[in-house]
Each structure stands twice: as C-alpha cells, then as structure tokens.
Design an enzyme around this catalytic site. Structure first.
Site, PDB file in Angstrom:
ATOM      1  N   HIS A 347      53.177  43.176 -44.243  1.00  0.00           N
ATOM      2  CA  HIS A 347      53.632  41.908 -43.677  1.00  0.00           C
ATOM      3  C   HIS A 347      54.541  41.076 -44.580  1.00  0.00           C
ATOM      4  CE1 HIS A 347      53.437  38.382 -41.132  1.00  0.00           C
ATOM      5  NE2 HIS A 347      52.590  38.965 -40.323  1.00  0.00           N
ATOM      6  N   LYS A 431      55.216  24.534 -14.382  1.00  0.00           N
ATOM      7  CA  LYS A 431      55.983  23.733 -15.353  1.00  0.00           C
ATOM      8  C   LYS A 431      55.162  23.481 -16.620  1.00  0.00           C
ATOM      9  CE  LYS A 431      58.706  21.491 -11.709  1.00  0.00           C
ATOM     10  NZ  LYS A 431      59.747  22.527 -11.809  1.00  0.00           N
ATOM     11  N   ASP A 435      52.555  29.819 -23.729  1.00  0.00           N
ATOM     12  CA  ASP A 435      51.866  29.908 -25.019  1.00  0.00           C
ATOM     13  C   ASP A 435      50.770  28.855 -25.120  1.00  0.00           C
ATOM     14  OD1 ASP A 435      51.820  31.018 -27.879  1.00  0.00           O
ATOM     15  OD2 ASP A 435      51.981  28.860 -28.205  1.00  0.00           O
ATOM     16  N   GLN A 560      51.385  35.328 -31.322  1.00  0.00           N
ATOM     17  CA  GLN A 560      52.063  35.862 -30.143  1.00  0.00           C
ATOM     18  C   GLN A 560      53.213  36.762 -30.590  1.00  0.00           C
ATOM     19  OE1 GLN A 560      54.969  34.528 -26.439  1.00  0.00           O
ATOM     20  NE2 GLN A 560      53.804  32.939 -27.488  1.00  0.00           N
TER      21      GLN A 560
END
Length: 628
Positions: A347, A431, A435, A560
């Site tokens: 990472h 709307k 996330d 995400q």
C-alpha cells in the site's frame, strides 16, 4: 521540507498503514517543475505543476472538529475532560500553536514495525474463470503479463488522461510507482524504490515458493503471448530441488525483516537476487489449487469470491500459497491452477483507485485468452531461478516467519458479499450520496450489533493536492448517532427517522467535501503529535487522553474502491474488536468485502452482513414510505 512532502512522510492513511519513504534516486523525476508545453496534449502529468500543496488547516478549526468527532464516541464526563484539555492546548502561546507552526515546516515519521500482510496490503479478487487444464492456466497468466506490459507502456508514454474530481485535476504521481517498484525494509523507515524508466525488462514469477526471472523482451521486442506461455511452461517443468521459501520473510515484522535482509545482503548472489526482485516489473504468482471453504455461506455471501479474496489477501497459509509471495512488491498478481485470480498490492506506493485502474485494465483485456497458442522459440533463454545462500540463522527466521504468518492467517475471517436489493442509481434518485448512504448503513449495522457508536475510518482522497494521499473521513458523527438511535427507537415516526437520516447523510457529505479539500483533522492531529516528539517536547495530555486513544481505535475501518467489474477488495480489521470493510457501489447492487478476527467472539463477517442487509432494506423502505 514542504508541508505536502512532510505530511506524506507522517503517513497516516488507510487503517493507519505504516508508510514508506519514496526514494527518488531510482525514480524518474516526475515532480520536477517543467513547462506544460513539454507534455503531450493529454499527458497524465499536464496538470501536475498547477496542483497546490496540501494546506495546513487552522488550529482552532481542527480542535473544534475534533471535539465534534469524539462527542458521539465517549460519555459526557470524558467529553468535558477532553474539552478542558483542548482549551488548554489552543490557548495563546500554548503547546498547540508552537506545534502547529512546527507542522507547517514538516516532520518525518519513523515507521511502525508491524507486518504489511493482511492489515496493510489489500487484496483484490477478480471473477473466477474456468480452467480445463494447466495450459489454460498459463494462457490466462500470459494474457495478464501482456496486459500489464501494455498498461506500463501507457504509463511510460504518459498517455493516461488526468484523473478528475469534478472539475479539479488529481495528482497522478501514484500511477508512476505502481510498476517496477518495491518496498525495502530499513532499520528506521522503509523505502520504496522505483526502477528508472526503460531499465526493467523482466517479470518475477513465483512458483512452488520459489522465484524465477522471466525476461519479457527478445532484443527490443516484447515476447508474444504464445512465447510467454512456452516460457511459463518451462518454469512449471523445472525439476531442480525446491529451496527454502525466502519470500515468507517479507511477511515478518519490519524490524525483523530489515535485520534478515541486511544479513542476506552480505552474500554476493543474494544481493543480485534482491536487485532482480526489486527491479522486476511486477510479480506473477502461479499458485497451486486453493483449499475449499469448510464454512457454510452467510446471507449475501459469494463463497467463490471469498476463497479468491483469501488467496489475494494472504494465500491461505503456508501449506497453500502464502509462501508463494513477495509481499514487498507493490504489485503481485495471483493466478491459481483452479481459476482463482486477483491482486495483492503493497500500500505504500498508491491508494486504491490507481490500483483499481490497473485491475480494470487487466480484466477488460482477458477476453479471448483461451485462443492463445503456445509458441516456443528455441533461442530464447529459459527463465532463471533465484538461488539463495542461507545461513542457519536465516533459515530459523524463515521458519519463525512461516509460523507467525500461519498464526495471523488462522485468526482472520474474510468473506465477500453482494447486496442485490438496489444500488447507487436508486440512492442518486433520492438526491442523496451513495457513499454517505452506505456509511450510514454501516453505522446502523454496528449500532444494532454492539449498541454503541464506533470510531470509524473511511478513506478520503487528498489527490487534489500535489503528492496528496488520504485523510480520514470520520463517519461517526453527532448526526449519525442521532439517526441510528432513532432507527432502533419504537417512539420515532418514519418522518422523524427520515429527517434524521437526511441530516446524517448531509453531515457525512459535508465532512467528505472538507476532507478532499484538505480540511480534515487526522493528518493535522498526527502532525501535531509527531512535531512534539521530534522537538522532544513533553507530550501534551491531549495526546495521552483516553478519548484521543479511543478515537483512533477504528472499530470500523472502511474504504470505497469503485469499479464496473465484480471486483472485491479486502483488508484485515484495524483492531481486534473491529471490522475491515471495503465496498464497491454499482448501479444496481453493492459489493462488500468484510473481515474480522476469529479470536474475538463478538465480531463476525456473516453477522455483520446479515444486519447490513437489514439496514439497507430499512433505509430504502424509509425513503419510499415516509413520503406516503
């Protein structure tokens, strides 16, 4: 040192991953100021010169947000005590202002010593493919190599379009560290080295826990896919004695690994081996068949993807494929004989989106790989196996590392799930932010399971700034706490619940926007703390306070990574009493990878998934019925 570079060195990122220094002496100098006219019209580096440095938020602003962040996490007595500490910290000429000024100058971080495997190196599971024989396995592997080389060529030509966030260009530096790169253990702070452009000519092949150098060029020409299959067959047919699994050392505590690497480097042959490993374009792991899962599938679980995810995250133990890895390489692509495939990536060089871009590129180029015909060219040199000279002490370290890795793996429960009730398109029609919607579903799920609000980490990108990486989106908020408590209360009407849900989503969306603008709190707080350590100041009680420690105890560690493909990303939980949750929101479904530790009876991926399904169902029902 500028704040941008300094805060990158400070290294708070997804799940508090220990970062490594990027070594520029081997890397091409992409950050040197150049005229935009020198770049091609759509060069991925065209906008680099216009990116601003990461800002330092105002001290008072950070501390006010900090108090808001911990309020839903601690009781009133602890909150009032922390509030007094904050007031003392920010007073004129107090510690806060001194440390804030030092932060602006930049500080460097000595790395943590924890292993990279499981908790810091994520895995990405590709869709499983059917193989009828070993030739199919190698054809798939050859197509993977070919696809990565094409991707590398696009990077070398800088022909990727610039990633955008709305109308704002994003820093593209991470793309340039994906390939030909490797993390190197060091006594103080690890380094990431990147081979100079044009010098990397080989791929490292892992097979039966050993490593082979496969030259992918014939003179100046890339090998064809048929030639790659023939070269890979030579590796499978190698009958030389199997040596010690040196790669397992890369799974060890970083201090231990640094010590053993230094010991190995005293030998000339070993030193040449390390150079071959570190300068390889990437690692391709030809894995043995995976173990069958003995667990009953949970609600929403995709059992096949769960098996693949475990292979990509850790290899399922040294009896299977965990020794067939070099965890320090930034990119490792794993392909098992029975069709499980995916990626394990280290990472420190890049966040999820650039890595997902590479995964998407590979998946989109897989079509037709069965049609590849092996093409042996006799004058091609066979892949060479790396042979190590190992002392008895190194052999003991290998055995211990293998035992430690098996122990870590046995404690991880990782599963993949798909929620098919609806996807992000439905949420957008309301709307609302998909996330924020998913994050509030996580908050409700955790509250129902454990009856309290969890300290929560969500990855927030700061790539709008030069060399920006991430900061923490704190999903647990005062508004989210009011929402989840209302959802479990029999005394709240649907209209009241919907109103609180809208407020919770709006609060999360607001904090997310502030994070991507460089106005979150966690990098700043860490910078203040490390500035005190580097300056040898007495650490202010604020950083010793139980509230501060608990705020960093991320029981929900989330990220995400969107993709149009059925791509499952996974990582281990950040805490023994928490969950590691990665999600891929798609148009009509949500994809999740969830992990916990087996040694904690209070957490379980299957239980989390079942309650998550309930949360998502109820939130949908709420927005559709509360309007009636």
């Amino acid at each position: 040192m500028q704040w941008t570079e300094g805060v990158r060195m400070l290294g708070i990122a997804t799940r508090q991953i220990p970062k490594a220094k990027i070594v520029v002496r081997f890397a091409r100098p992409t950050m040197v100021k150049t005229s935009a006219a020198l770049h091609k019209p759509f060069s991925m580096l065209t906008k680099q010169d216009s990116l601003p440095p990461l800002p330092v938020p105002p001290l008072q602003q950070t501390m006010d947000k900090y108090l808001s962040a911990i309020k839903p996490l601690v009781d009133e007595e602890d909150y009032e005590y922390t509030k007094d500490l904050v007031n003392d910290f920010v007073k004129p000429e107090g510690d806060g202002q001194v440390l804030h000024n030092n932060c602006c100058k930049g500080q460097e971080l000595r790395r943590a010593g924890s292993p990279v495997v499981i908790t810091t190196s994520p895995g990405l599971a590709f869709p499983k493919v059917p193989f009828t024989d070993k030739t199919d396995h190698l054809k798939y592997a050859a197509r993977v190599i070919s696809s990565v080389l094409k991707f590398k060529n696009l990077l070398d030509m800088e022909s990727f379009p610039v990633d955008m966030m709305g109308k704002s260009p994003l820093c593209m530096a991470q793309y340039l560290k994906l390939l030909c790169s490797c993390r190197i253990p060091q006594p103080v702070r690890d380094e990431v080295v990147v081979a100079p452009k044009g010098t990397a000519k080989h791929v490292l092949i892992a097979h039966k826990n050993e490593f082979y150098v496969l030259n992918v060029f014939n003179g100046s020409q890339l090998l064809s896919e048929g030639e790659l299959v023939a070269q890979l067959e030579k590796i499978l047919n190698n009958s030389e004695p199997v040596g010690e699994p040196v790669g397992v050392l890369t799974s060890a505590n970083r201090t231990v690994w640094a010590k053993e690497r230094k010991r190995l480097m005293r030998d000339r042959q070993n030193k040449a081996n390390f150079e071959a490993v570190e300068k390889a374009i990437f690692v391709l792991c030809l894995d043995k068949p995976t173990p069958h899962s003995t667990q009953s599938p949970s609600v929403m679980e995709m059992p096949t993807s769960s098996v693949t995810a475990r292979q990509c995250l850790h290899g399922d133990g040294t009896a299977y494929n965990s020794c067939n890895r070099w965890f320090d390489k930034i990119i490792q692509i794993c392909v098992s004989e029975d069709g499980h495939a995916g990626m394990c990536y280290e990472h420190s060089a890049a966040e999820g989106p650039p890595v997902a871009a590479l995964c998407n590129y590979i998946i989109e180029n897989l079509k037709g790989h069965y049609e590849i015909e092996p093409l042996e060219v006799k004058h091609l040199e066979s892949p060479s196996k790396l042979k190590w000279n190992l002392s008895s002490k190194v052999k003991e370290a290998i055995q211990q590392s293998a035992a430690d890795l098996d122990s870590m793996i046995s404690d991880i429960d990782l599963r993949c799930f798909v929620y098919a009730g609806y996807g992000k398109d439905f949420v957008k029609k309301q709307k609302m932010s998909p996330d924020a919607w998913i994050q509030m579903a996580f908050q409700l799920t955790f509250y129902r399971l454990h009856n309290h609000n969890p300290p929560t980490y969500e990855t927030g990108s700061t790539r709008k700034f030069l060399l920006g990486r991430t900061d923490t989106i704190r999903s647990a908020s005062i508004a989210s706490s009011e929402f989840v408590k209302a959802m479990v209360s029999p005394n709240k009407t649907n209209a009241e619940k919907l109103d609180l849900m809208r407020k919770a989503l709006a609060a999360h969306t607001k904090y997310t926007k502030e994070t991507v603008e460089g106005q979150a709190i966690d990098r700043h707080l860490l910078g203040l703390k490390l500035a005190a350590i580097e300056s040898r100041m007495n650490l202010h009680e604020l950083f010793i306070d139980s509230s501060y420690q608990y705020a960093l105890h991320y029981k929900l560690s989330t990220s995400q990574v969107p993709s149009n493909h059925e791509l499952f990303l996974s990582f281990g939980p950040a805490t023994p009493d928490g969950y590691g949750v990665c999600y891929n929101p798609q148009k009509s479904k949500f994809i999740f990878g969830v992990s916990t530790v087996n040694s904690n009876p209070e957490t379980n991926p299957g239980h989390f998934a079942a309650y998550l399904q309930r949360s998502l169902d109820e939130m949908q029902l709420l927005v559709t019925t509360a309007r009636l």
